[in-house]
Design a protein around this motif. Structure first.
Motif, PDB file in Angstrom:
ATOM      1  N   ALA A  91       1.110   8.363  -7.347  1.00  0.00           N
ATOM      2  CA  ALA A  91       1.893   7.601  -8.334  1.00  0.00           C
ATOM      3  C   ALA A  91       3.385   7.815  -8.100  1.00  0.00           C
ATOM      4  O   ALA A  91       4.166   6.853  -8.115  1.00  0.00           O
ATOM      5  N   ASP A  92       3.775   9.050  -7.873  1.00  0.00           N
ATOM      6  CA  ASP A  92       5.182   9.359  -7.622  1.00  0.00           C
ATOM      7  C   ASP A  92       5.683   8.631  -6.379  1.00  0.00           C
ATOM      8  O   ASP A  92       6.793   8.074  -6.388  1.00  0.00           O
ATOM      9  N   ALA A  93       4.876   8.601  -5.331  1.00  0.00           N
ATOM     10  CA  ALA A  93       5.268   7.902  -4.097  1.00  0.00           C
ATOM     11  C   ALA A  93       5.452   6.407  -4.335  1.00  0.00           C
ATOM     12  O   ALA A  93       6.224   5.751  -3.642  1.00  0.00           O
ATOM     13  N   ALA A  94       4.760   5.879  -5.337  1.00  0.00           N
ATOM     14  CA  ALA A  94       4.874   4.460  -5.679  1.00  0.00           C
ATOM     15  C   ALA A  94       5.983   4.198  -6.694  1.00  0.00           C
ATOM     16  O   ALA A  94       6.210   3.059  -7.095  1.00  0.00           O
ATOM     17  N   GLY A  95       6.645   5.256  -7.149  1.00  0.00           N
ATOM     18  CA  GLY A  95       7.733   5.092  -8.113  1.00  0.00           C
ATOM     19  C   GLY A  95       7.261   5.014  -9.552  1.00  0.00           C
ATOM     20  O   GLY A  95       7.964   4.490 -10.409  1.00  0.00           O
ATOM     21  N   THR A  96       6.081   5.541  -9.838  1.00  0.00           N
ATOM     22  CA  THR A  96       5.564   5.546 -11.200  1.00  0.00           C
ATOM     23  C   THR A  96       5.043   6.944 -11.521  1.00  0.00           C
ATOM     24  O   THR A  96       5.372   7.895 -10.837  1.00  0.00           O
TER      25      THR A  96
ATOM     26  N   GLN B  69      -4.719   5.150   0.314  1.00  0.00           N
ATOM     27  CA  GLN B  69      -4.591   5.956  -0.896  1.00  0.00           C
ATOM     28  C   GLN B  69      -4.434   5.080  -2.123  1.00  0.00           C
ATOM     29  O   GLN B  69      -5.000   5.378  -3.174  1.00  0.00           O
ATOM     30  N   ALA B  70      -3.669   4.002  -1.982  1.00  0.00           N
ATOM     31  CA  ALA B  70      -3.451   3.106  -3.131  1.00  0.00           C
ATOM     32  C   ALA B  70      -2.917   1.773  -2.650  1.00  0.00           C
ATOM     33  O   ALA B  70      -2.299   1.683  -1.584  1.00  0.00           O
TER      34      ALA B  70
ATOM     35  N   HIS C 231       0.850  -1.200   0.000  1.00  0.00           N
ATOM     36  CA  HIS C 231       0.000   0.000   0.000  1.00  0.00           C
ATOM     37  C   HIS C 231       0.881   1.244   0.000  1.00  0.00           C
ATOM     38  O   HIS C 231       2.035   1.200   0.393  1.00  0.00           O
ATOM     39  N   ILE C 232       0.300   2.327  -0.463  1.00  0.00           N
ATOM     40  CA  ILE C 232       1.028   3.588  -0.597  1.00  0.00           C
ATOM     41  C   ILE C 232       0.356   4.636   0.275  1.00  0.00           C
ATOM     42  O   ILE C 232      -0.880   4.738   0.304  1.00  0.00           O
ATOM     43  N   ALA C 233       1.168   5.418   0.956  1.00  0.00           N
ATOM     44  CA  ALA C 233       0.674   6.548   1.741  1.00  0.00           C
ATOM     45  C   ALA C 233       1.666   7.691   1.582  1.00  0.00           C
ATOM     46  O   ALA C 233       2.857   7.507   1.771  1.00  0.00           O
ATOM     47  N   THR C 234       1.178   8.852   1.191  1.00  0.00           N
ATOM     48  CA  THR C 234       2.022  10.032   1.054  1.00  0.00           C
ATOM     49  C   THR C 234       1.293  11.244   1.619  1.00  0.00           C
ATOM     50  O   THR C 234       0.072  11.366   1.475  1.00  0.00           O
ATOM     51  N   GLU C 235       2.046  12.115   2.238  1.00  0.00           N
ATOM     52  CA  GLU C 235       1.473  13.360   2.751  1.00  0.00           C
ATOM     53  C   GLU C 235       1.240  14.375   1.634  1.00  0.00           C
ATOM     54  O   GLU C 235       0.644  15.415   1.866  1.00  0.00           O
ATOM     55  N   LYS C 236       1.699  14.058   0.410  1.00  0.00           N
ATOM     56  CA  LYS C 236       1.507  14.956  -0.726  1.00  0.00           C
ATOM     57  C   LYS C 236       0.132  14.790  -1.363  1.00  0.00           C
ATOM     58  O   LYS C 236      -0.175  15.429  -2.359  1.00  0.00           O
ATOM     59  N   ALA C 237      -0.670  13.901  -0.789  1.00  0.00           N
ATOM     60  CA  ALA C 237      -2.065  13.707  -1.206  1.00  0.00           C
ATOM     61  C   ALA C 237      -2.885  13.622   0.072  1.00  0.00           C
ATOM     62  O   ALA C 237      -2.347  13.291   1.139  1.00  0.00           O
ATOM     63  N   PRO C 238      -4.181  13.924  -0.008  1.00  0.00           N
ATOM     64  CA  PRO C 238      -4.987  13.900   1.212  1.00  0.00           C
ATOM     65  C   PRO C 238      -5.106  12.489   1.793  1.00  0.00           C
ATOM     66  O   PRO C 238      -5.121  11.501   1.060  1.00  0.00           O
TER      67      PRO C 238
END
Length: 125
Positions: A62-67, A19-20, A4-11
């Protein structure tokens, strides 16, 4: 890589979801509302502005996931007023280059938190 992906750059998710998720070489991005993660508020009041923020959020995930959005395979755009299709499409087009991802756009009766637009995505890693 995590599943799973979690970034503070998205809500952050507003419910029991992430998030994903990553599966089978694909990134499945949950529906993104037009929330600016820096302010916690909607970015704009009209559908085009909100679509831009939703896509910006997807790009950050997507960026946080490397894509990137350039590897998007399938997008789904939910709008509460299909008469805004052309204006939303113009904003959407600014985020992609040919070959474009497959896409579905549907009108819905309502979206969470009173949003005008929500967008989800499937993106190749």
């Amino acid at each position: 890589m995590t599943d799973h992906i979690a970034t503070e750059k998205a809500p952050a998710a507003i419910g029991p979801y992430v998030q994903a998720r990553i599966a089978g070489g694909l990134l499945f991005v949950s529906g993104q509302l037009p929330i600016d993660p820096a302010t916690g508020s909607f970015a704009g009041t009209d559908a085009p502005a909100q679509a831009g923020q939703s896509l910006t959020n997807i790009a950050a995930i997507a960026d946080a996931a490397g894509t990137s959005l350039g590897k998007a395979v399938k997008m789904t755009v939910y709008v509460i007023d299909l008469s805004q299709f052309k204006a939303v499409n113009e904003v959407y087009a600014g985020f992609f280059q040919a070959p474009f991802p497959a896409r579905t756009t549907v009108e819905v009766s309502a979206l969470p938190l009173g949003a005008s637009v929500e967008i989800d995505a499937i993106i190749a890693l």
